[in-house]
Design an enzyme around this catalytic site. Structure first.
Site, PDB file in Angstrom:
ATOM      1  N   LYS A  18       0.837  -1.219   0.000  1.00  0.00           N
ATOM      2  CA  LYS A  18       0.000   0.000   0.000  1.00  0.00           C
ATOM      3  C   LYS A  18       0.865   1.260   0.000  1.00  0.00           C
ATOM      4  CE  LYS A  18      -1.936  -1.105   3.939  1.00  0.00           C
ATOM      5  NZ  LYS A  18      -1.225  -2.370   4.270  1.00  0.00           N
ATOM      6  N   ARG A  93      -9.783   0.494   8.837  1.00  0.00           N
ATOM      7  CA  ARG A  93      -9.398  -0.886   9.144  1.00  0.00           C
ATOM      8  C   ARG A  93     -10.472  -1.629   9.940  1.00  0.00           C
ATOM      9  NH1 ARG A  93      -3.320   0.183   9.028  1.00  0.00           N
ATOM     10  NH2 ARG A  93      -2.329  -1.833   9.101  1.00  0.00           N
ATOM     11  N   ARG A 132      11.651  -5.438   5.283  1.00  0.00           N
ATOM     12  CA  ARG A 132      11.395  -4.013   4.980  1.00  0.00           C
ATOM     13  C   ARG A 132      12.282  -3.082   5.793  1.00  0.00           C
ATOM     14  NH1 ARG A 132       5.330  -1.965   5.324  1.00  0.00           N
ATOM     15  NH2 ARG A 132       5.324  -2.910   7.382  1.00  0.00           N
ATOM     16  N   ARG A 166      11.154  -1.016  11.417  1.00  0.00           N
ATOM     17  CA  ARG A 166      10.093  -0.859  12.417  1.00  0.00           C
ATOM     18  C   ARG A 166      10.159  -1.979  13.433  1.00  0.00           C
ATOM     19  NH1 ARG A 166       4.835  -0.121   8.745  1.00  0.00           N
ATOM     20  NH2 ARG A 166       3.980  -1.264  10.510  1.00  0.00           N
ATOM     21  N   ARG A 177      -0.784  -9.167  13.604  1.00  0.00           N
ATOM     22  CA  ARG A 177      -1.266  -8.157  12.637  1.00  0.00           C
ATOM     23  C   ARG A 177      -2.112  -8.809  11.549  1.00  0.00           C
ATOM     24  NH1 ARG A 177       4.326  -5.511  11.244  1.00  0.00           N
ATOM     25  NH2 ARG A 177       3.177  -4.301   9.695  1.00  0.00           N
TER      26      ARG A 177
HETATM   27  P1  ADP Z   1       2.301  -1.820   3.253  1.00  0.00           P
HETATM   28  O1  ADP Z   1       2.317  -0.316   3.216  1.00  0.00           O
HETATM   29  O2  ADP Z   1       1.090  -2.413   2.596  1.00  0.00           O
HETATM   30  O3  ADP Z   1       2.516  -2.381   4.632  1.00  0.00           O
HETATM   31  P2  ADP Z   1       4.872  -1.616   1.816  1.00  0.00           P
HETATM   32  O4  ADP Z   1       4.523  -0.794   0.632  1.00  0.00           O
HETATM   33  O5  ADP Z   1       5.636  -0.964   2.907  1.00  0.00           O
HETATM   34  O6  ADP Z   1       3.554  -2.339   2.393  1.00  0.00           O
HETATM   35  O7  ADP Z   1       5.692  -2.897   1.292  1.00  0.00           O
HETATM   36  C1  ADP Z   1       6.225  -3.866   2.197  1.00  0.00           C
HETATM   37  C2  ADP Z   1       7.623  -4.298   1.739  1.00  0.00           C
HETATM   38  O8  ADP Z   1       7.528  -5.042   0.523  1.00  0.00           O
HETATM   39  C3  ADP Z   1       8.575  -3.137   1.437  1.00  0.00           C
HETATM   40  O9  ADP Z   1       9.875  -3.501   1.848  1.00  0.00           O
HETATM   41  C4  ADP Z   1       8.501  -2.962  -0.088  1.00  0.00           C
HETATM   42  O10 ADP Z   1       9.743  -2.513  -0.623  1.00  0.00           O
HETATM   43  C5  ADP Z   1       8.184  -4.392  -0.565  1.00  0.00           C
HETATM   44  N1  ADP Z   1       7.237  -4.428  -1.685  1.00  0.00           N
HETATM   45  C6  ADP Z   1       6.201  -3.586  -1.943  1.00  0.00           C
HETATM   46  N2  ADP Z   1       5.527  -3.968  -3.042  1.00  0.00           N
HETATM   47  C7  ADP Z   1       6.141  -5.095  -3.500  1.00  0.00           C
HETATM   48  C8  ADP Z   1       5.911  -5.964  -4.615  1.00  0.00           C
HETATM   49  N3  ADP Z   1       4.907  -5.769  -5.455  1.00  0.00           N
HETATM   50  N4  ADP Z   1       6.755  -7.024  -4.758  1.00  0.00           N
HETATM   51  C9  ADP Z   1       7.777  -7.238  -3.890  1.00  0.00           C
HETATM   52  N5  ADP Z   1       8.042  -6.457  -2.824  1.00  0.00           N
HETATM   53  C10 ADP Z   1       7.244  -5.389  -2.631  1.00  0.00           C
HETATM   54  P1  ADP Z   2       1.072  -2.090   7.929  1.00  0.00           P
HETATM   55  O1  ADP Z   2       0.168  -1.725   6.813  1.00  0.00           O
HETATM   56  O2  ADP Z   2       2.441  -2.464   7.485  1.00  0.00           O
HETATM   57  O3  ADP Z   2       0.449  -3.062   8.882  1.00  0.00           O
HETATM   58  P2  ADP Z   2       0.729   0.485   9.304  1.00  0.00           P
HETATM   59  O4  ADP Z   2       1.872   1.400   9.279  1.00  0.00           O
HETATM   60  O5  ADP Z   2      -0.448   0.800   8.464  1.00  0.00           O
HETATM   61  O6  ADP Z   2       1.358  -0.922   8.917  1.00  0.00           O
HETATM   62  O7  ADP Z   2       0.223   0.260  10.772  1.00  0.00           O
HETATM   63  C1  ADP Z   2       1.083  -0.013  11.848  1.00  0.00           C
HETATM   64  C2  ADP Z   2       0.281  -0.188  13.141  1.00  0.00           C
HETATM   65  O8  ADP Z   2      -0.386   1.058  13.444  1.00  0.00           O
HETATM   66  C3  ADP Z   2      -0.826  -1.222  13.074  1.00  0.00           C
HETATM   67  O9  ADP Z   2      -0.362  -2.538  13.384  1.00  0.00           O
HETATM   68  C4  ADP Z   2      -1.799  -0.691  14.147  1.00  0.00           C
HETATM   69  O10 ADP Z   2      -1.327  -0.974  15.452  1.00  0.00           O
HETATM   70  C5  ADP Z   2      -1.698   0.810  13.948  1.00  0.00           C
HETATM   71  N1  ADP Z   2      -2.690   1.337  12.969  1.00  0.00           N
HETATM   72  C6  ADP Z   2      -2.424   1.959  11.786  1.00  0.00           C
HETATM   73  N2  ADP Z   2      -3.551   2.327  11.170  1.00  0.00           N
HETATM   74  C7  ADP Z   2      -4.578   1.932  11.988  1.00  0.00           C
HETATM   75  C8  ADP Z   2      -5.986   2.012  11.901  1.00  0.00           C
HETATM   76  N3  ADP Z   2      -6.606   2.578  10.842  1.00  0.00           N
HETATM   77  N4  ADP Z   2      -6.720   1.485  12.922  1.00  0.00           N
HETATM   78  C9  ADP Z   2      -6.129   0.920  13.990  1.00  0.00           C
HETATM   79  N5  ADP Z   2      -4.803   0.803  14.128  1.00  0.00           N
HETATM   80  C10 ADP Z   2      -4.014   1.302  13.139  1.00  0.00           C
END
Ligand code: ADP
Ligand code: ADP
Ligand code: ZN
Length: 221
Positions: A18, A93, A132, A166, A177
């Site tokens: 995302k 979420r 990541r 992180r 998660r």
């Molecule tokens: P999210 O915001 O949904 O948690 P991220 O965009 O941070 O996910 O992506 C998670 C990890 O995977 C990052 O280290 C990113 O560089 C990698 N990543 C993102 N998209 C892809 C993809 N399509 N294929 C492989 N790795 C990816």
């Molecule tokens: P990812 O997409 O990689 O799980 P985020 O950066 O979106 O990570 O979220 C990290 C943490 O922040 C989540 O595990 C949760 O604890 C909190 N969080 C983020 N967005 C929300 C939301 N919309 N509602 C509840 N908790 C959230």
């Protein structure tokens, strides 16, 4: 209504890509990324009361309570950035958050442009999250295997040599998660499907292919 102002939701489990796609859309379309995770991490870093409360949930991989998140979003909506089109990354979420978002948008006379679901299987999500890291200066995202910096140890974007991981990006917290995603977040998908605003991209594909598919959806909506 000018469609470029209508918000887009990127919906998918942790590690789906995302944030990666939201940043591409920011650069290409002048949209603004609204990541609740980033807002929360900034609050934790500041050490505000909100940050202290959120931290215990985040470290455990649990969702932060709805009232706290809804307050953060409502505050953000008052900012000048919110006057541009925005991409919601990591919000809503839960059902309660989805309803609160509708109410906030209605007040601003905005309609959701679309919800783009990114599906990725659990083993791939775990591998993505555990590898990541980001540049500590400019926030550019990287991955040990899928997107290492072109020159080892040096950020492609800004030349910085410090990176951060992180604390919640580990296999154990990821289990919680993912459970939270399937139990609390996935149930909001039918809510958008019924309204005919749900679209899909293949989140398992490479970053560029996913971007291509997202762009195709944006052309249609
Ligand atoms: P999210 O915001 O949904 O948690 P991220 O965009 O941070 O996910 O992506 C998670 C990890 O995977 C990052 O280290 C990113 O560089 C990698 N990543 C993102 N998209 C892809 C993809 N399509 N294929 C492989 N790795 C990816
Ligand atoms: P990812 O997409 O990689 O799980 P985020 O950066 O979106 O990570 O979220 C990290 C943490 O922040 C989540 O595990 C949760 O604890 C909190 N969080 C983020 N967005 C929300 C939301 N919309 N509602 C509840 N908790 C959230
Ligand atoms: Zn950088």
């Amino acid at each position: 209504m000018n469609k470029s102002l209508a918000p887009i939701i990127l919906l998918g489990p942790p590690g789906a890509g995302k944030g990666t796609q939201a940043r591409v859309l920011e650069e290409r379309h002048g949209l603004v990324q609204l990541s609740t995770g980033d807002l929360l991490r900034a609050a934790v870093k500041q050490g505000s009361a909100l940050g202290r409360e959120a931290r215990t949930y985040m470290d455990a991989g649990k969702l932060v309570p709805d009232d706290l998140i809804i307050r953060i979003i409502a505050d953000w909506m008052q900012k000048p950035e919110a006057q541009k089109g925005f991409i919601l990354d990591g919000f809503p979420r839960t059902q309660a958050q989805a309803k609160a978002l509708d109410a906030m948008l209605e007040k601003k006379n905005l309609k959701l442009r679309g919800v783009i679901e990114m599906k990725v299987n659990d083993p791939a999500l775990i591998e993505r999250v555990c590898g990541r890291f980001t540049c500590s200066k400019c926030g550019e995202g990287y991955h040990d295997k899928f997107k290492p910096p072109k020159k080892p140890g040096v950020c492609d974007k800004c030349g910085n040599t410090q990176f951060v991981r992180r604390p919640d990006d580990n296999a154990e917290t990821m289990k919680t998660r993912l459970e939270a995603y399937y139990a609390q977040t996935a149930p909001i998908i039918p809510y958008y499907e019924k309204r005919g605003i749900l679209y899909h991209v293949d989140g398992m594909a490479g970053v560029e292919e996913v971007t291509k598919q997202v762009e195709e959806v944006l052309k249609r909506i």
